[in-house]
Design a protein around this motif. Structure first.
Motif, short mmCIF file in Angstrom:
data_model
loop_
_atom_site.label_atom_id
_atom_site.label_comp_id
_atom_site.label_asym_id
_atom_site.label_seq_id
_atom_site.Cartn_x
_atom_site.Cartn_y
_atom_site.Cartn_z
N VAL A 185 28.97 -0.18 -15.37
CA VAL A 185 28.20 -1.41 -15.60
C VAL A 185 28.14 -2.23 -14.30
CG1 VAL A 185 30.16 -2.83 -16.39
CG2 VAL A 185 27.84 -3.31 -17.24
N SER A 186 26.99 -2.83 -14.06
CA SER A 186 26.78 -3.52 -12.79
C SER A 186 27.12 -5.01 -12.87
CB SER A 186 25.33 -3.29 -12.37
OG SER A 186 24.87 -4.28 -11.53
N LEU A 187 26.88 -5.62 -14.02
CA LEU A 187 27.23 -7.03 -14.22
C LEU A 187 27.44 -7.27 -15.70
CD1 LEU A 187 27.45 -9.93 -12.91
CD2 LEU A 187 25.03 -10.21 -13.41
N ILE A 188 28.56 -7.91 -16.04
CA ILE A 188 28.82 -8.31 -17.43
C ILE A 188 28.53 -9.80 -17.54
CG2 ILE A 188 30.57 -8.56 -19.25
CD1 ILE A 188 31.93 -6.03 -18.15
N HIS A 189 27.49 -10.15 -18.30
CA HIS A 189 27.08 -11.55 -18.42
C HIS A 189 27.93 -12.32 -19.43
CE1 HIS A 189 22.71 -11.21 -16.82
NE2 HIS A 189 23.29 -10.06 -16.57
N SER A 190 28.66 -11.60 -20.27
CA SER A 190 29.18 -12.20 -21.49
C SER A 190 30.71 -12.23 -21.52
CB SER A 190 28.64 -11.41 -22.68
OG SER A 190 28.71 -10.00 -22.42
N ALA A 191 31.32 -12.58 -20.40
CA ALA A 191 32.78 -12.73 -20.39
C ALA A 191 33.10 -14.07 -21.03
CB ALA A 191 33.31 -12.65 -18.97
N ASP A 192 33.73 -14.04 -22.20
CA ASP A 192 33.87 -15.28 -22.97
C ASP A 192 35.30 -15.62 -23.36
OD1 ASP A 192 34.27 -13.37 -24.88
OD2 ASP A 192 32.60 -13.97 -26.17
N SER A 193 36.28 -14.91 -22.82
CA SER A 193 37.67 -15.28 -23.10
C SER A 193 38.58 -14.64 -22.05
CB SER A 193 38.11 -14.80 -24.49
OG SER A 193 38.21 -13.38 -24.52
N LEU A 194 39.75 -15.23 -21.89
CA LEU A 194 40.73 -14.64 -20.98
C LEU A 194 41.14 -13.26 -21.46
CD1 LEU A 194 42.61 -14.84 -18.53
CD2 LEU A 194 44.29 -15.98 -20.00
N HIS A 195 41.28 -13.13 -22.77
CA HIS A 195 41.66 -11.85 -23.37
C HIS A 195 40.68 -10.74 -22.96
CE1 HIS A 195 43.34 -9.14 -26.30
NE2 HIS A 195 42.20 -9.04 -26.94
N LEU A 196 39.41 -11.00 -23.08
CA LEU A 196 38.40 -10.01 -22.71
C LEU A 196 38.43 -9.75 -21.20
CD1 LEU A 196 35.95 -8.20 -23.23
CD2 LEU A 196 34.49 -10.24 -23.12
N LEU A 197 38.56 -10.79 -20.42
CA LEU A 197 38.60 -10.62 -18.96
C LEU A 197 39.79 -9.77 -18.54
CD1 LEU A 197 37.39 -14.17 -18.02
CD2 LEU A 197 36.41 -12.06 -17.08
N GLU A 198 40.91 -9.94 -19.23
CA GLU A 198 42.10 -9.13 -18.90
C GLU A 198 41.84 -7.65 -19.15
OE1 GLU A 198 45.65 -12.43 -19.51
OE2 GLU A 198 44.99 -11.25 -21.24
N GLU A 199 41.12 -7.37 -20.23
CA GLU A 199 40.81 -5.96 -20.52
C GLU A 199 39.76 -5.41 -19.53
OE1 GLU A 199 42.19 -3.70 -22.06
OE2 GLU A 199 40.66 -2.14 -22.32
N ILE A 200 38.78 -6.21 -19.19
CA ILE A 200 37.80 -5.78 -18.18
C ILE A 200 38.53 -5.49 -16.87
CG2 ILE A 200 35.77 -6.44 -16.82
CD1 ILE A 200 34.92 -8.23 -19.22
N ASN A 201 39.46 -6.36 -16.53
CA ASN A 201 40.24 -6.17 -15.30
C ASN A 201 41.01 -4.86 -15.34
OD1 ASN A 201 41.48 -7.26 -12.78
ND2 ASN A 201 43.34 -7.16 -14.03
#
Ligand code: PLP
Length: 224
Positions: free
Chosen positions: A85-101
């Motif tokens: 994926v080139s850009l995720i527009h929908s990062a909406d929580s720390l929890h999700l960002l931690e998993e993306i990381n």
């Protein structure tokens, strides 16, 4: 039709504003048609649908097609899209960002993400309110996320005929974007993703750098 609409939109965009063609629920043939009309950025909002299209359109990816994820992303689906994926527009929580990381590091890449801001009146839309967004930034936990580049903000306006209301929503998103850019991300905050079929002119007037348009390009979606 598809080519005409893309041309109609892009010819009206100020320099530096990019179009994401929102292809969710539309078949890969429609994406090929748009690609042949020089469209390169495509937005999808379901991980499994994106996964299937990614496999079917590998030839276009090799020629420059980029996938943007724009819908609500469940943490257990991040692994499917993280490698490409080139850009995720929908990062909406720390929890999700931690998993993306986590998945970014696993894939050996840095994933660009936008903070999804909730400025609309509807209860159901996801995202940080501006206050929650500032609290999140002040908290500093995001500084540990080395696999993520915080690239800006995504927002949707209230679904209303009252254009002044939509404009005010976009304006609040812009103010948040500018504040976060100034105080936290002077280098990396570049994108303000806002504006859809019914309101992209307003969003561009309010400083959008990315607009996300589906219906105007591909016609009505048929939800199955
Ligand atoms: C579906 C969708 C769009 C495109 O909306 P249209 O009204 O069809 O242009 C834009 N942004 C997001 C987040 C979407 O889910």
């Amino acid at each position: 039709m598809i080519a005409e609409e893309i041309h109609k939109i892009t010819s009206q965009l100020p320099k530096g504003v990019r179009l994401v063609a929102v292809s969710k629920y539309h078949p890969t043939e429609a994406i090929r048609e748009a690609f042949n009309a020089s469209q390169r950025l495509f937005g999808e909002s379901h991980a499994q649908e994106l996964q299937r299209k990614h496999a079917e359109l590998a030839d276009l990816e090799a020629e420059g097609l980029e996938w943007h994820f724009i819908g609500h992303l469940q943490t257990n689906k991040v692994k499917y899209i993280a490698p490409y994926v080139s850009l995720i527009h929908s990062a909406d929580s720390l929890h999700l960002l931690e998993e993306i990381n986590r998945q970014a590091l696993k894939a050996g890449r840095i994933i660009r993400c936008l903070m999804q801001l909730h400025v609309a009146a509807e209860e159901t839309k996801f995202g940080f309110t501006p206050d929650e967004g500032l609290t999140f930034l002040e908290g500093g936990a995001w500084q540990q996320l080395n696999g993520i580049e915080f690239a800006g903000v995504m927002a949707m306006a209230t679904n209303t005929d009252d254009l002044a209301h939509r404009q005010a929503d976009f304006h609040r998103a812009r103010l948040f974007f500018e504040q976060a850019q100034r105080d936290y991300f002077p280098q990396s905050f570049k994108e303000l993703s806002m504006g859809m079929t019914d309101d992209w002119h307003l969003a561009v007037d309010e400083g959008a750098t990315i607009i996300r348009i589906g219906t105007q390009i591909f016609g009505e979606r048929i939800y199955t």
